[in-house]
Design an enzyme around this catalytic site. Sequence first.
Site, PDB file in Angstrom:
ATOM      1  N   ILE A  13     -18.941   0.524 -99.438  1.00  0.00           N
ATOM      2  CA  ILE A  13     -19.579   1.192 -98.779  1.00  0.00           C
ATOM      3  C   ILE A  13     -17.898   2.495 -98.365  1.00  0.00           C
ATOM      4  CG2 ILE A  13     -18.896   0.538 -96.504  1.00  0.00           C
ATOM      5  CD1 ILE A  13     -20.102  -2.197 -97.125  1.00  0.00           C
ATOM      6  N   ASN A  33      -9.069  -1.758-108.525  1.00  0.00           N
ATOM      7  CA  ASN A  33      -8.740  -1.587-109.123  1.00  0.00           C
ATOM      8  C   ASN A  33     -10.287  -2.003-110.091  1.00  0.00           C
ATOM      9  OD1 ASN A  33     -10.274  -4.310-108.627  1.00  0.00           O
ATOM     10  ND2 ASN A  33      -9.262  -5.365-108.720  1.00  0.00           N
ATOM     11  N   SER A 126     -17.758  -8.921 -91.337  1.00  0.00           N
ATOM     12  CA  SER A 126     -18.717  -8.680 -91.655  1.00  0.00           C
ATOM     13  C   SER A 126     -19.783  -9.894 -89.915  1.00  0.00           C
ATOM     14  CB  SER A 126     -19.013  -9.660 -92.648  1.00  0.00           C
ATOM     15  OG  SER A 126     -20.245 -10.508 -92.901  1.00  0.00           O
ATOM     16  N   TYR A 153     -16.738 -16.941 -99.104  1.00  0.00           N
ATOM     17  CA  TYR A 153     -16.142 -15.841 -98.902  1.00  0.00           C
ATOM     18  C   TYR A 153     -16.177 -15.071 -97.302  1.00  0.00           C
ATOM     19  CZ  TYR A 153     -17.853 -10.543 -97.518  1.00  0.00           C
ATOM     20  OH  TYR A 153     -18.092  -9.439 -97.375  1.00  0.00           O
ATOM     21  N   LYS A 157     -13.305 -13.757 -94.340  1.00  0.00           N
ATOM     22  CA  LYS A 157     -13.471 -12.722 -93.391  1.00  0.00           C
ATOM     23  C   LYS A 157     -13.003 -13.318 -92.067  1.00  0.00           C
ATOM     24  CE  LYS A 157     -15.113  -9.743 -95.963  1.00  0.00           C
ATOM     25  NZ  LYS A 157     -14.790  -8.674 -96.423  1.00  0.00           N
ATOM     26  N   ARG A 299     -33.890 -19.787 -99.304  1.00  0.00           N
ATOM     27  CA  ARG A 299     -32.669 -19.631 -99.799  1.00  0.00           C
ATOM     28  C   ARG A 299     -32.082 -20.480 -98.730  1.00  0.00           C
ATOM     29  NH1 ARG A 299     -29.963 -13.938-100.413  1.00  0.00           N
ATOM     30  NH2 ARG A 299     -29.569 -13.833 -97.937  1.00  0.00           N
ATOM     31  N   GLY A 301     -28.982 -22.035 -97.063  1.00  0.00           N
ATOM     32  CA  GLY A 301     -28.022 -21.232 -96.143  1.00  0.00           C
ATOM     33  C   GLY A 301     -27.936 -19.971 -95.583  1.00  0.00           C
TER      34      GLY A 301
END
Length: 343
Positions: A13, A33, A126, A153, A157, A299, A301
């Site tokens: 992005i 990085n 997100s 993850y 956020k 899947r 979750g």
Amino acid sequence: MARILVTGGTGYIGSHTVVELMQQGYDVIIVDNLSNSNQAVLDGIAAIVGTCPEFVQADCCDSAAMDDVFTRYSDIVSVIHFAASKAVNESVEQPLKYYRNNVMSLITVLETMRKHAITNIVFSSSCTVYGQPDAQYLPVDETAPLQKALSPYGNTKQINEDIIRDTVYADKSLRATILRYFNPIGAHPSALIGELPNGVPQNLLPYVTQTAIGLRAELKIFGNDYNTPDGSCIRDYIYVVDLAKAHVKAVQRMLSGDADEPVELFNLGTGCGLSVLEIVNTFMQVTGVKVPYQIVGRREGDIEQVWAKADKANHILGWKADTPIEQVLMSAWQWEKKLRSNN
Ligand code: NAD
Ligand code: WQD
């Protein structure tokens, strides 16, 4: 002209946003990085825009390196902070890597901004913060309640949004724009930059394009027994170039002093939900390429359905994600073909 520091600017992005910023006349300094991107992305940006953005290979958690960047580029007026690790599964296996990288990089960036009196930041959040919204909150707007994150993850956020709010509350000179992206897909129409998934793709679109080109034998569609019209999950797929343009609007709004609140929050989506099967079928229609697929179990979750109410960004940012999905899917396919022709 003003300079924007884009952390994570060689990423997916970030690179598209750098293009839009430069095309609007901004100078850019990228700090990355290269943990999940490649310096060759700079060549792609330069080929599109005509000049190469400034680039420093550094870790955003490295205070001294960040201090050096702000000292050397004293014309920075705003930061767009993309740099983060983003693989949901990996975050479950290596939570500390995610908490360290995603939380420490934001803290370091904010500390360095304050030291150098830089007052504007755009942060990549997100739709994952909404989890599965109750039916009454669909399409989901910015006032919908947040849900406990399903992964480290996702939790980074939520934590980072709080860090921004608390920091801006304490330092009245700061302004922040939090952008909650839905599902970014596609590539620049030039096919000179795009997504570079690492290993086996976890996300739908790269898996579709890699299957279409023969790199993967078949796509597995995770579930067709959801409570949706065709039984597969629904998402709000947003074209990465449309998404990139929203960042320019967000920066312009802060720089012109138009923001109504010290911290503004916008959903960035199309406002339209599409199912996995709709995406796969439309991809096959527009490209004429068959994508072998098999329906498999759900899947773990996965969210059943989520899509954005993007009216706030439409009205206040004066921005709309309006690229037709056919064109978006075609751009993803052109990029995949370009990638493989180089290898
Ligand atoms: P990406 O991995 O392509 O880009 C992130 C870039 O940040 C990479 O170039 C990586 O090398 C760099 N980076 C990571 N940690 C760094 C650090 N400590 N210091 C310097 N550079 C570092 O990911 P992306 O898809 O472009 O995502 C950009 C941002 O948007 C991320 O914050 C991500 O969490 C967020 N986001 C992405 C999606 C998505 O589906 N792609 C959805 C919602 C939010
Ligand atoms: C989309 C749909 C899958 C792969 C993830 C992150 C989220 C956010 C966006 C950053 C789902 C289905 C997928 C496949 C499939 N990222 N699918 N076969 O799940 O919305 O969200 O990316 O913030 O945090 O969790 O995106 O692209 O993984 O999946 O059927 O091989 O495609 O089940 O319904 P998701 P996705």
